[in-house]
Write an enzyme that holds these catalytic residues in place. Structure first.
Site, PDB file in Angstrom:
ATOM      1  N   ASN A  31       1.152  -1.508  -0.338  1.00 29.99           N
ATOM      2  CA  ASN A  31      -0.335  -0.044   0.025  1.00 29.99           C
ATOM      3  C   ASN A  31       0.709   0.881   0.132  1.00 29.99           C
ATOM      4  O   ASN A  31       0.299   2.417   0.600  1.00 29.99           O
ATOM      5  CB  ASN A  31      -0.752   0.215   1.569  1.00 29.99           C
ATOM      6  CG  ASN A  31      -0.673  -0.126   2.395  1.00 29.99           C
ATOM      7  OD1 ASN A  31       0.999  -0.154   2.738  1.00 29.99           O
ATOM      8  ND2 ASN A  31      -1.041   0.234   3.445  1.00 29.99           N
ATOM      9  N   LEU A  82       4.853  -2.919   9.590  1.00 35.82           N
ATOM     10  CA  LEU A  82       4.706  -1.544  10.323  1.00 35.82           C
ATOM     11  C   LEU A  82       6.540  -1.854  11.154  1.00 35.82           C
ATOM     12  O   LEU A  82       5.719  -3.097  11.543  1.00 35.82           O
ATOM     13  CB  LEU A  82       4.532  -0.376  11.633  1.00 35.82           C
ATOM     14  CG  LEU A  82       2.773   0.164  10.233  1.00 35.82           C
ATOM     15  CD1 LEU A  82       1.776   0.880  11.515  1.00 35.82           C
ATOM     16  CD2 LEU A  82       2.856   0.888   9.287  1.00 35.82           C
ATOM     17  N   SER A 123      11.480 -11.288  13.382  1.00 33.99           N
ATOM     18  CA  SER A 123      13.023 -10.708  13.557  1.00 33.99           C
ATOM     19  C   SER A 123      14.174 -10.789  15.295  1.00 33.99           C
ATOM     20  O   SER A 123      13.611 -11.555  15.651  1.00 33.99           O
ATOM     21  CB  SER A 123      12.390  -8.909  14.257  1.00 33.99           C
ATOM     22  OG  SER A 123      13.105  -8.021  15.011  1.00 33.99           O
ATOM     23  N   TYR A 147       5.643  -3.631  19.175  1.00 35.36           N
ATOM     24  CA  TYR A 147       6.551  -3.890  16.963  1.00 35.36           C
ATOM     25  C   TYR A 147       6.875  -5.642  17.834  1.00 35.36           C
ATOM     26  O   TYR A 147       6.051  -6.848  16.784  1.00 35.36           O
ATOM     27  CB  TYR A 147       7.355  -3.778  16.533  1.00 35.36           C
ATOM     28  CG  TYR A 147       8.422  -3.857  15.808  1.00 35.36           C
ATOM     29  CD1 TYR A 147       7.508  -3.897  14.555  1.00 35.36           C
ATOM     30  CD2 TYR A 147       9.708  -4.434  16.071  1.00 35.36           C
ATOM     31  CE1 TYR A 147       8.390  -4.553  13.726  1.00 35.36           C
ATOM     32  CE2 TYR A 147      10.236  -5.253  14.819  1.00 35.36           C
ATOM     33  CZ  TYR A 147       9.606  -5.766  13.287  1.00 35.36           C
ATOM     34  OH  TYR A 147      10.377  -5.616  13.135  1.00 35.36           O
ATOM     35  N   LYS A 151       5.467  -9.054  16.182  1.00 34.49           N
ATOM     36  CA  LYS A 151       6.587 -10.616  15.887  1.00 34.49           C
ATOM     37  C   LYS A 151       6.276 -11.805  16.130  1.00 34.49           C
ATOM     38  O   LYS A 151       5.868 -12.710  15.368  1.00 34.49           O
ATOM     39  CB  LYS A 151       7.693  -9.966  15.201  1.00 34.49           C
ATOM     40  CG  LYS A 151       8.075  -9.015  14.559  1.00 34.49           C
ATOM     41  CD  LYS A 151       7.773  -9.606  12.850  1.00 34.49           C
ATOM     42  CE  LYS A 151       7.973  -7.990  12.444  1.00 34.49           C
ATOM     43  NZ  LYS A 151       7.160  -8.683  11.250  1.00 34.49           N
ATOM     44  N   GLY A 292      15.700   0.550  26.480  1.00 35.10           N
ATOM     45  CA  GLY A 292      15.650  -0.637  25.613  1.00 35.10           C
ATOM     46  C   GLY A 292      16.566  -1.174  24.843  1.00 35.10           C
ATOM     47  O   GLY A 292      16.574  -2.514  24.805  1.00 35.10           O
TER      48      GLY A 292
END
Ligand code: NAD
Ligand code: WQD
Length: 346
Positions: A31, A82, A123, A147, A151, A292
């Site tokens: 997209n 994303l 990931s 995120y 995953k 993080g």
């Protein structure tokens, strides 16, 4: 026919090139929320091959159905997602919706149209704060941000789907830190706004668009105090997808592989190599740690070598040269100058 979702993106576009070069028929669904249509022409220019393109959101089942109606899909490589960790903390709902609904919609359509082969972009983030390196596929999984959670959730769905249907062949590929670009220098990584990741930040400093690099902490438990990662050339990563597709043809069920080099480099190592091979100075300052971040993260890629016959070929020097060639030739990415000022996201 291979359906490549997110095929206009950074890793997707490089994978489409490898697929076309190996005479696969390709249909891209994207997209363009984090990519440009210009990429499609550049893929054609590099490969001198054609492919189909649908500007469709993978979360929109009715629209996506059209792709399955109009094409005989044998396998899917699912890149569309994303991917910005920090943004996912600020906009969790967008991340959960886009990434989870996109994958679930594809799984439903696979069932409806009898498509059994699926490759998923996972990931190294699913290893959470692993204390041990190199990281093997059987290490404990956990996540620290939305995120990463998307995953891991999609991986869990795949593990359950595989148990429920033995006809499915599903590959989970856990990428480490992809950098570099196609040797042509006409496709590469171009994040929206100010880059979050290290290499795109370095190349923006090299073009003069950004004045200096901030190195996030020099008190990590590493050889020089800066964070260590497993940087992998995006073309090597792309080739790993072809190896996974070939493996799926042997009906293996669920397979999971790390795609990394197995070598860790620190932030300072990467900066030094970039400066040396490209003969350009990267001004930097040491700042505080980024919340993080972990000391060290690099793969044990042995399983992919033994079972897929895949190994990363390009070293860190080549990664730095190719990243810079792309950015030097395209200082504003695929768009005109004001693209860089467009801070909009998907
Ligand atoms: P990218 O943003 O360049 O490519 C993703 C593509 O998907 C973009 O072209 C975007 O327009 C498209 N897209 C996003 N949502 C969509 C939707 N709902 N419908 C249709 N298209 C959509 O990112 P990338 O770096 O090429 O990453 C590809 C995949 O690899 C992602 O799933 C990402 O999470 C994963 N991954 C990336 C990295 C990395 O560091 N780049 C590391 C590990 C895993
Ligand atoms: C690398 C190193 C930073 C920027 C992320 C995601 C991961 C995966 C890959 C998608 C770290 C340091 C960075 C800067 C710096 N993506 N750094 N200054 O964080 O290892 O991984 O991308 O799945 O999920 O978390 O990559 O490139 O952001 O950072 O000093 O301006 O560079 O602290 O040590 P990371 P990165």
């Amino acid at each position: 026919m291979i359906l490549v979702t997110g095929g206009a993106g950074y890793i997707g576009s490089h994978t489409v090139i490898e697929l076309l070069n190996h005479n696969y028929q390709v249909v891209i669904v994207d997209n363009l929320c984090n990519s440009s249509e210009v990429i499609l022409d550049r893929i054609k220019k590099i490969t001198d091959k054609n492919f189909k393109f649908y500007n469709i959101d993978v979360t929109q089942k009715d629209e996506l159905k059209k792709v399955f109606e109009e094409n005989h899909i044998d396998s899917i490589i699912h890149f569309a997602a994303l991917k910005a960790v920090g943004e996912s903390v600020l906009k969790p709902l967008e991340y959960y919706k886009n990434n989870l609904v996109g994958a679930l919609t594809l799984f439903e359509l696979m069932k409806e149209y009898n498509v059994n082969n699926f490759v998923f972009s996972s990931s190294a983030t699913v290893y959470g704060n692993s204390k041990i390196c190199p990281i093997r596929e059987d290490f404990q999984l956990s996540t620290t941000n939305p995120y990463g959670a998307t995953k891991l959730m999609i991986e869990d769905v795949m593990r359950d789907l595989s148990k429920a249907n033995e006809n499915l062949n599903l590959a989970i590929l856990r990428y480490f830190n992809p950098i570099g670009a196609h040797i042509s220098g006409i496709i590469g990584e171009e994040p929206n706004g100010i880059p979050n990741n290290l290499m795109p930040y370095i190349t923006k400093v090299a073009t003069g668009t950004l004045t200096e690099l901030s190195i996030f902490g020099d008190d990590y438990n590493t050889h020089d105090g800066t964070g260590v990662r497993d940087y992998i050339h995006v073309v090597d990563l792309a080739k790993g997808h072809l190896k996974a597709l070939q493996k799926l043809e042997q009906n293996p069920g669920l397979i999971t592989y790390n795609l990394g080099t197995g070598q860790g480099y620190s932030v300072l190592d990467l900066v030094k190599v970039f400066e040396e091979v490209n003969n350009i100075e990267i001004p930097y300052k040491i700042t505080s740690r980024r919340p993080g971040d972990i000391d060290m993260c690099y793969a044990d890629p042995t399983k992919a070598f033994i079972e897929l016959g895949w190994t990363a070929e390009y070293g860190i020097e080549r990664m730095c040269q190719d990243s810079w060639r792309w950015q030097r030739n395209n200082p504003y990415g695929y768009e005109k100058e004001d693209h860089f000022l467009d801070m909009g996201t998907c």
